[in-house]
Design a protein around this motif. Sequence first.
Motif, short mmCIF file in Angstrom:
data_model
loop_
_atom_site.label_atom_id
_atom_site.label_comp_id
_atom_site.label_asym_id
_atom_site.label_seq_id
_atom_site.Cartn_x
_atom_site.Cartn_y
_atom_site.Cartn_z
N GLY A 80 66.94 -18.33 50.91
CA GLY A 80 66.67 -16.98 50.41
C GLY A 80 67.19 -16.72 49.02
O GLY A 80 67.17 -15.58 48.55
N VAL A 81 67.63 -17.76 48.32
CA VAL A 81 68.13 -17.59 46.96
C VAL A 81 66.95 -17.54 45.99
O VAL A 81 66.07 -18.41 46.01
CB VAL A 81 69.07 -18.75 46.56
CG1 VAL A 81 69.55 -18.60 45.12
CG2 VAL A 81 70.26 -18.82 47.51
N VAL A 82 66.92 -16.51 45.16
CA VAL A 82 65.85 -16.36 44.17
C VAL A 82 66.15 -17.28 43.00
O VAL A 82 67.12 -17.09 42.26
CB VAL A 82 65.73 -14.90 43.70
CG1 VAL A 82 64.66 -14.78 42.63
CG2 VAL A 82 65.40 -13.99 44.88
N ARG A 83 65.29 -18.29 42.81
CA ARG A 83 65.49 -19.27 41.74
C ARG A 83 64.80 -18.84 40.45
O ARG A 83 65.16 -19.34 39.38
CB ARG A 83 64.95 -20.63 42.19
CG ARG A 83 65.63 -21.21 43.43
CD ARG A 83 67.10 -21.51 43.21
NE ARG A 83 67.68 -22.24 44.32
CZ ARG A 83 67.80 -23.57 44.38
NH1 ARG A 83 67.38 -24.32 43.36
NH2 ARG A 83 68.34 -24.15 45.42
N ALA A 84 63.79 -17.97 40.55
CA ALA A 84 63.11 -17.46 39.36
C ALA A 84 62.54 -16.10 39.69
O ALA A 84 62.09 -15.87 40.82
CB ALA A 84 62.01 -18.41 38.90
N ASP A 85 62.55 -15.19 38.73
CA ASP A 85 62.03 -13.84 38.90
C ASP A 85 61.52 -13.37 37.55
O ASP A 85 62.29 -13.25 36.60
CB ASP A 85 63.13 -12.91 39.43
CG ASP A 85 62.66 -11.49 39.71
OD1 ASP A 85 61.62 -11.07 39.17
OD2 ASP A 85 63.35 -10.79 40.47
N LEU A 86 60.21 -13.11 37.46
CA LEU A 86 59.61 -12.77 36.17
C LEU A 86 59.75 -11.30 35.79
O LEU A 86 59.38 -10.93 34.68
CB LEU A 86 58.12 -13.15 36.14
CG LEU A 86 57.83 -14.55 35.59
CD1 LEU A 86 58.30 -15.60 36.56
CD2 LEU A 86 56.36 -14.72 35.29
N GLY A 87 60.23 -10.45 36.71
CA GLY A 87 60.33 -9.04 36.35
C GLY A 87 58.95 -8.40 36.21
O GLY A 87 57.98 -8.86 36.79
N PRO A 88 58.84 -7.32 35.40
CA PRO A 88 57.60 -6.54 35.37
C PRO A 88 56.60 -6.91 34.28
O PRO A 88 55.52 -6.33 34.22
CB PRO A 88 58.12 -5.13 35.11
CG PRO A 88 59.32 -5.34 34.25
CD PRO A 88 59.95 -6.62 34.74
N ALA A 89 56.93 -7.85 33.40
CA ALA A 89 56.08 -8.14 32.26
C ALA A 89 55.28 -9.42 32.45
O ALA A 89 55.68 -10.32 33.19
CB ALA A 89 56.92 -8.24 30.98
#
Length: 278
Positions: A225-234
Amino acid sequence: MRIALCQIPVSPDTAVNLSRVRSALAEAARGGADLAVFPEATMVRFGGDLRAAAEPLDGPFCSGLAAACASTGVWLVAGVFEPAPDGRVYNTAVAFAGSGALVAAYRKLHLFDALGQRESDLVAPGAGVVVAELCGVPAGLQTCYDIRFPELSRALAVGGASLLVVSAAWQAGLFKEEHWVTLLRARAIENTVWVAACGQVPDPDSPPTRAPTGVGRSMLIDPLGVVRADLGPAAGVVVAEADLSVTGSVRSALPSLANRREDVFGPALPAAAPASAG
């Protein structure tokens, strides 16, 4: 396995969208990606005439996807629309190999008839779950609202998937973004699988619409469940490493799939169908 999350805006114009796919796929290739994941409805945004845009899987848009894969050598999953027999369309996730061959097609099972939307007015539901070999990795395909139904992810995991690929146009709304993040992490944790999820972002060049366009937040999540990448809103493309050996080590230490009580609850669901390209 290096996975590119290609968080693109989606236009009402299929030609514009195909150009955006080509550009994002080229960027993914420069980053060393093996697999690129694109949003739901990459072919054309919701809110337009989906029936007019829908094509068979050997039509011009999918042929363009195939050519882009062949030119870069990168595998791809993206959302398209194909005609359904009842006059509606299928909301379909297609997977192409780096050779350009179509290797799988998954028709969305759970239609978004919720929160003021009626996807089923235009979209016909699919009838089966799909696990496909993507770059040699067994992967289960899902689309957007599907992630709210844990039995689907469980069926894919029991069917052999060590990676869940989710394409989405996750609409903004009260607590919606929190739901998206929580559900994706939950599906990874409870099934001890990697999750690669890619969402749309709004298209600044298109008129506003009440139809889903997406909040972004494309993510790669590991089996703990570890987030390795997150691009956000853009809008953007990120390439991240998914070490598939982690899945085996997590399942050895945390054998929640093996510890299921089928004697009490029965099987999760019928076994996942072989990948279908038609």
